[in-house]
Design an enzyme around this catalytic site. Structure first.
Site, short mmCIF file in Angstrom:
data_model
loop_
_atom_site.label_atom_id
_atom_site.label_comp_id
_atom_site.label_asym_id
_atom_site.label_seq_id
_atom_site.Cartn_x
_atom_site.Cartn_y
_atom_site.Cartn_z
N HIS A 29 -4.74 -0.86 -41.40
CA HIS A 29 -3.79 0.21 -41.73
C HIS A 29 -2.53 0.14 -40.87
O HIS A 29 -2.00 1.17 -40.44
CB HIS A 29 -4.44 1.60 -41.56
CG HIS A 29 -5.37 1.97 -42.68
ND1 HIS A 29 -5.81 3.25 -42.89
CD2 HIS A 29 -5.95 1.22 -43.64
CE1 HIS A 29 -6.62 3.27 -43.93
NE2 HIS A 29 -6.72 2.05 -44.40
N TRP A 39 -0.20 5.35 -40.60
CA TRP A 39 -1.50 5.70 -41.20
C TRP A 39 -2.08 4.50 -41.90
O TRP A 39 -1.42 3.87 -42.68
CB TRP A 39 -1.38 6.84 -42.21
CG TRP A 39 -2.75 7.23 -42.64
CD1 TRP A 39 -3.68 7.87 -41.89
CD2 TRP A 39 -3.38 6.95 -43.89
NE1 TRP A 39 -4.85 8.02 -42.60
CE2 TRP A 39 -4.69 7.46 -43.82
CE3 TRP A 39 -2.97 6.30 -45.08
CZ2 TRP A 39 -5.61 7.36 -44.88
CZ3 TRP A 39 -3.85 6.20 -46.12
CH2 TRP A 39 -5.16 6.72 -46.03
N GLU A 64 -6.68 -7.07 -43.21
CA GLU A 64 -5.62 -6.48 -44.05
C GLU A 64 -4.69 -5.60 -43.22
O GLU A 64 -5.15 -4.83 -42.37
CB GLU A 64 -6.31 -5.65 -45.14
CG GLU A 64 -5.37 -4.87 -46.02
CD GLU A 64 -6.14 -3.98 -46.99
OE1 GLU A 64 -7.31 -4.28 -47.29
OE2 GLU A 64 -5.58 -2.97 -47.42
N ARG A 67 -15.52 -4.38 -47.77
CA ARG A 67 -14.60 -3.96 -46.71
C ARG A 67 -15.32 -2.96 -45.84
O ARG A 67 -15.85 -1.96 -46.34
CB ARG A 67 -13.35 -3.31 -47.33
CG ARG A 67 -12.23 -3.07 -46.33
CD ARG A 67 -11.13 -2.19 -46.92
NE ARG A 67 -11.45 -0.79 -46.74
CZ ARG A 67 -10.55 0.21 -46.76
NH1 ARG A 67 -9.27 -0.06 -46.97
NH2 ARG A 67 -10.92 1.47 -46.60
N ASP A 76 -9.57 -3.43 -42.94
CA ASP A 76 -8.19 -2.95 -43.10
C ASP A 76 -7.75 -2.27 -41.80
O ASP A 76 -8.38 -1.31 -41.35
CB ASP A 76 -8.15 -1.95 -44.27
CG ASP A 76 -6.74 -1.49 -44.62
OD1 ASP A 76 -5.81 -1.84 -43.88
OD2 ASP A 76 -6.61 -0.79 -45.64
N ARG A 101 -1.00 -8.62 -51.47
CA ARG A 101 -1.75 -7.49 -52.02
C ARG A 101 -0.89 -6.53 -52.84
O ARG A 101 -1.23 -5.37 -53.01
CB ARG A 101 -2.46 -6.75 -50.89
CG ARG A 101 -3.40 -7.66 -50.09
CD ARG A 101 -4.42 -6.89 -49.31
NE ARG A 101 -5.22 -6.09 -50.20
CZ ARG A 101 -5.08 -4.77 -50.40
NH1 ARG A 101 -4.16 -4.09 -49.76
NH2 ARG A 101 -5.85 -4.15 -51.24
N GLU A 106 -9.32 -5.42 -55.07
CA GLU A 106 -9.92 -4.26 -54.39
C GLU A 106 -10.47 -3.31 -55.46
O GLU A 106 -9.82 -3.06 -56.48
CB GLU A 106 -8.85 -3.56 -53.55
CG GLU A 106 -9.39 -2.41 -52.72
CD GLU A 106 -8.31 -1.77 -51.84
OE1 GLU A 106 -7.11 -1.92 -52.16
OE2 GLU A 106 -8.67 -1.13 -50.84
N GLU A 118 0.37 -3.99 -49.95
CA GLU A 118 0.12 -2.88 -50.88
C GLU A 118 1.30 -1.91 -50.99
O GLU A 118 1.41 -1.21 -51.98
CB GLU A 118 -1.17 -2.15 -50.53
CG GLU A 118 -1.15 -1.40 -49.22
CD GLU A 118 -2.50 -0.80 -48.86
OE1 GLU A 118 -3.51 -1.54 -48.91
OE2 GLU A 118 -2.56 0.39 -48.55
MG MG Z 1 -5.22 -0.99 -47.50
#
Ligand code: MG
Length: 411
Positions: A220, A411, A244, A153, A218, A291, A347, A270
Site C-alpha cells: 500500500h 493508505w 505490490e 495475497r 501489498d 496493475r 486480482e 492500480e
Molecule cells: Mg493494491
C-alpha cells in the site's frame, strides 16, 4: 467522421448506484437499439465522474458512430485541453468499454474475439487472505486454497495497531466504519512495527502450505525506496509472486533503488491512468507486473496499449480487482486477460454482493481460482437500471492512515 457502417449514438445514460458499493455506470445506446455498458467508478469521488460524464462527455457523443472506438478514444483524450487524470480517464475508460461492448454485440462475437482471440482457456486469479493476526490470515488462506485458489495475497494487521492495513476488525465493510459520519475513517501505521512483523507472516505461510502455493503481498505504498529494498530482500526466501505497491511512484525513478537491491518481483499501477504513468517503470524493467485497471487507465483500448508496450520488456499485466471495480470492469479485464499474450494474473475479491448481482448480470464464472468467460456477444454483462434504482448512492470514503504522532501517511 463517417464510415461505411454507421451505428449512431442516440443516448448516453449515467447511473450512480450503491448495491453494496458505489458504482458509476455508463450506458451508451445506438439508433439500432444495441447498447453497451461501461464502468466509470472512482471510489470516494463518484459524483465528480458522473457530473463530468453528464455535463461534458455525453453531449459530445450524441450522433457519433459507435464503431469508431479509436477516434472517440482520441477525441476524449487528445481532443480535450486537460488530458489524463483519474476523473477524465475513468470517463474515457467507461465510454471505451461500452463501445467495445456495442461492437461485439453488432458483430455477434465476444470482445476477446475482436482483440485477437483466446490465448488461454481461462483467467488465473489471486484471492485475498486478510486477518487480525497471522493465524487468522493463514486460516483464511487455507479456506481459499481448499476452494481451488493457487495464488493468495496475504495481509495481517500489524501487532499493536488495531485496524491497520485494510483490516476492518469486526466491521463488515467501509460503510459500517463510517456510517454515523460519512468521512474518511482513520487507521494507524508504524513502519517499524510493520517491518518487525511481516516476515513472520510469510515464514509461517511457507511452513504451513509448502512451496507450491504462490504468495504475494501489498505494501500500500507505505515505504520509502530503501525500506522497500530491505523488505524485498527480507522476503526473498519466501519466493513471492510479487510485492505490490512497495513505494508510491509518482517519481518512477524511485523503483531503480528497489530493483537494484532485490530479486523479489515488483508490481504497481492500480492508481495509474495512462501509459505515461508507467512508461519509465516498464522500459527500464524496474517492475515485473503492471496493475492498471480498465476503468482507470482508458478502458480496453488503454489497457491493450499498455499490455503490448509492456510485453516488449517482459512485463506482464496483473489488473487491479478491488471491490470498487464493478462487474463491468471485471468483464472487460477478463476479455483482455483471455487475449493478452503477456497476461500474468487477475486480482479477484469476488463478483460483489447479493445486491450487486441483482444489478449486474454477467456470464463470468469462477472455478478453481480461474475466471471462465462465457460466449455472449460483447462483454457479456448487463446492467438493470430498475434494480439499480433500489440502491441509491451513499457518500463513502476509503480510510486514511496516520503515523502514531498524527502525521498523515499513504493508505
Ligand atoms: Mg493494491
Amino acid at each position: 467522421m463517417k464510415t461505411g457502417r454507421n451505428l449512431a449514438i442516440t443516448d448516453v445514460r449515467v447511473i450512480v448506484s450503491s448495491p453494496g458499493r458505489n458504482f458509476v455506470t455508463v450506458k451508451i445506446v445506438t439508433e439500432s437499439g444495441i447498447y453497451g455498458v461501461g464502468d466509470a467508478t472512482v471510489n470516494g469521488r463518484e459524483m465528480a465522474v458522473a457530473t463530468y460524464l453528464q455535463e461534458h462527455v455525453a453531449p459530445c457523443l450524441i450522433g457519433r458512430n459507435a464503431h469508431d472506438i479509436e477516434d472517440i478514444w482520441q477525441y476524449l483524450y487528445k481532443g480535450v485541453y486537460w488530458r489524463r487524470g483519474p476523473i477524465n480517464m475513468a470517463c474515457v475508460g467507461a465510454v471505451d468499454m461500452a463501445l467495445w461492448d456495442i461492437k461485439g454485440k453488432a458483430a455477434d462475437l465476444p470482445v476477446y474475439e475482436l482483440l485477437g482471440g483466446k490465448s488461454r482457456r481461462a483467467v488465473t486469479t489471486y484471492a485475498h487472505a486478510t486477518g487480525n493476526d497471522v493465524t487468522e490470515t493463514l486460516d483464511q488462506a487455507a479456506r481459499l486454497i481448499s476452494e481451488g485458489f493457487q495464488t493468495i495475497r496475504l495481509q495481517s494487521a500489524v501487532p499493536g495497531m488495531e485496524g491497520s492495513y485494510g483490516v476492518m476488525g469486526d466491521k463488515k465493510d467501509y460503510f459500517e466504519m463510517q456510517s454515523s459520519r460519512p468521512l474518511p475513517p482513520e487507521q494507524p501505521w508504524s513502519t517499524r512495527k510493520y517491518m518487525n512483523s511481516v516476515e513472520d507472516l510469510f515464514r509461517q505461510a511457507r511452513a504451513r502450505f509448502g512451496p507450491d502455493v504462490q504468495l504475494l503481498h501489498d505494501v500500500h505504498s507505505r515505504l520509502t525506496p530503501i525500506e522497500a529494498a530491505r523488505l524485498g530482500k527480507m522476503l526473498e526466501p519466501y519466493d513471492l509472486l510479487f510485492l505490490e505497491d512497495a513505494v508510491a511512484a509518482e517519481n518512477q525513478e524511485s523503483y531503480r533503488i528497489v530493483r537494484d537491491h532485490t530479486t523479489t518481483p515488483l508490481a504497481i499501477g492500480e492508481v495509474y491512468n495512462t501509459i505515461w504513468d508507467c512508461k519509465d517503470l516498464i522500459q527500464n524493467q524496474w517492475i515485473d507486473y503492471i496493475r492498471t485497471a480498465a476503468t482507470h487507465a482508458g478502458g480496453i483500448t488503454g489497457l491493450r496499449r499498455i499490455a503490448d508496450f509492456a510485453a516488449i520488456y517482459h512485463v506482464r499485466i496483473a489488473p487491479h480487482g478491488a471491490p470498487d471495480l464493478s462487474p463491468i470492469c471485471y468483464a472487460a479485464q477478463s476479455h483482455i486477460g483471455l487475449w493478452a499474450p503477456n497476461f500474468g494474473i487477475q486480482e479477484f475479491v469476488g463478483f460483489g454482493s447479493a445486491q450487486s448481482a441483482e444489478v449486474f448480470r454477467h456470464d463470468l464464472r469462477i472455478e478453481n481460482g480461474m475466471i471462465h468467460v462465457g460466449e455472449s456477444a460483447g462483454l457479456g454483462v448487463d446492467f438493470d437500471e430498475e434494480a439499480a434504482a433500489r440502491y441509491p448512492y451513499k457518500r463513502s470514503y476509503l480510510p486514511v492512515s496516520r503515523l502514531e504522532d498524527g502525521t498523515l501517511w499513504s493508505w
